[in-house]
Design an enzyme around this catalytic site. Structure first.
Site, PDB file in Angstrom:
ATOM      1  N   THR A   1      32.298  13.213 -28.534  1.00 49.10           N
ATOM      2  CA  THR A   1      30.984  12.576 -28.686  1.00 49.10           C
ATOM      3  C   THR A   1      30.812  11.230 -27.995  1.00 49.10           C
ATOM      4  O   THR A   1      29.728  10.657 -28.075  1.00 49.10           O
ATOM      5  CB  THR A   1      30.663  12.379 -30.187  1.00 49.10           C
ATOM      6  N   ARG A   2      31.862  10.719 -27.335  1.00 47.30           N
ATOM      7  CA  ARG A   2      31.719   9.388 -26.732  1.00 47.30           C
ATOM      8  C   ARG A   2      30.583   9.346 -25.714  1.00 47.30           C
ATOM      9  O   ARG A   2      29.804   8.385 -25.663  1.00 47.30           O
ATOM     10  CB  ARG A   2      33.021   8.952 -26.051  1.00 47.30           C
TER      11      ARG A   2
ATOM     12  N   ARG B   1      35.701  11.120 -32.470  1.00 43.58           N
ATOM     13  CA  ARG B   1      36.652  11.695 -31.511  1.00 43.58           C
ATOM     14  C   ARG B   1      36.033  11.552 -30.132  1.00 43.58           C
ATOM     15  O   ARG B   1      35.017  12.163 -29.824  1.00 43.58           O
ATOM     16  CB  ARG B   1      36.913  13.165 -31.833  1.00 43.58           C
ATOM     17  N   GLY B   2      36.661  10.708 -29.306  1.00 41.49           N
ATOM     18  CA  GLY B   2      36.072  10.351 -28.026  1.00 41.49           C
ATOM     19  C   GLY B   2      35.687  11.520 -27.143  1.00 41.49           C
ATOM     20  O   GLY B   2      34.591  11.542 -26.585  1.00 41.49           O
TER      21      GLY B   2
ATOM     22  N   GLU C   1      42.520   6.383 -39.038  1.00 36.52           N
ATOM     23  CA  GLU C   1      41.291   5.597 -39.201  1.00 36.52           C
ATOM     24  C   GLU C   1      40.599   5.971 -40.501  1.00 36.52           C
ATOM     25  O   GLU C   1      40.173   5.100 -41.271  1.00 36.52           O
ATOM     26  CB  GLU C   1      40.310   5.877 -38.056  1.00 36.52           C
TER      27      GLU C   1
END
Length: 209
Positions: A77-78, A73-74, A140
């Site tokens: 944690t991106r 999930r961007g 996904e």
């Protein structure tokens, strides 16, 4: 892009340096961390994990475009854990797919993402607090588990600041997110079976050893 660099929690009975990232924040065994130097061709200090990872890459008879697909999930944690992990994989000579754009724009997952999952030997799923709030992430995950069941793809779950049992049993933020998806799909006349598939897939993925 929401969020910023993540702040690493203090490990119990030991202290981690800024460049040491816990592999599983839900695991009291804090020995499983990323390498202290990008020059070391190893992913984790844990020998069994390292050998298993390298063996998984080397033993397959299939031809793959990527060694690893990163599902995450961007906004969680991106700019932190996942970007650090991606960089360590690159430094170790491992081809890892990390989507450069924030997911969630629209209802259908992009075909290139589905192809990338199928073209990867291993999928690492970073379960963070808002992972289940994204229908893209859940789609996904469905594809990842399908590849595991039909193609023998290896799936490694990472529980980043979440309790594995919350993912497995759909509690806390995961339960709230699924209820929200269910209500949204009902009000929009969408596929109500989707949430059932997501629930089943979350449980299955969280149970992977």
């Amino acid at each position: 892009m929401e969020g910023g660099p993540c702040k690493l929690p203090q490990a119990r009975n030991c202290s981690l340096l800024p460049h040491q990232i816990p592999w599983d924040f839900g695991d009291p065994d804090r020995s499983k961390v990323l390498p202290t130097s990008p020059n070391k061709r190893m992913l984790w200090k844990d020998k069994k994990i390292r050998q298993g990872f390298q063996g998984a890459i080397g033993e397959s008879s299939h031809t793959y475009r990527y060694d690893v697909f990163l599902s995450f999930r961007g906004k969680d944690t991106r700019n932190g854990f996942t970007s650090y992990l991606h960089e360590e994989l690159k430094q170790s000579g491992i081809a890892a797919f990390m989507d450069e754009e924030e997911l969630g724009k629209g209802e259908e997952i992009a075909p290139p993402i589905l192809r990338a999952i199928g073209e990867s030997r291993i999928s690492i799923v970073v379960f963070s607090k808002n992972y289940a709030s994204s229908s893209w992430c859940l789609d996904e995950l469905v594809r990842i588990v399908e590849c595991r069941d039909t193609m023998g793809q290896i799936v490694w779950p990472v529980f980043y600041k979440v309790d594995p049992s919350d993912v497995r049993r759909h509690r806390g933020r995961y339960g709230e997110a699924l209820i929200h998806h269910e209500e949204r799909l009902k009000s929009n006349g969408g596929d109500s079976e989707k949430v059932k598939r997501w629930r089943k897939t979350l449980t299955k993925a969280a149970n992977v050893s």
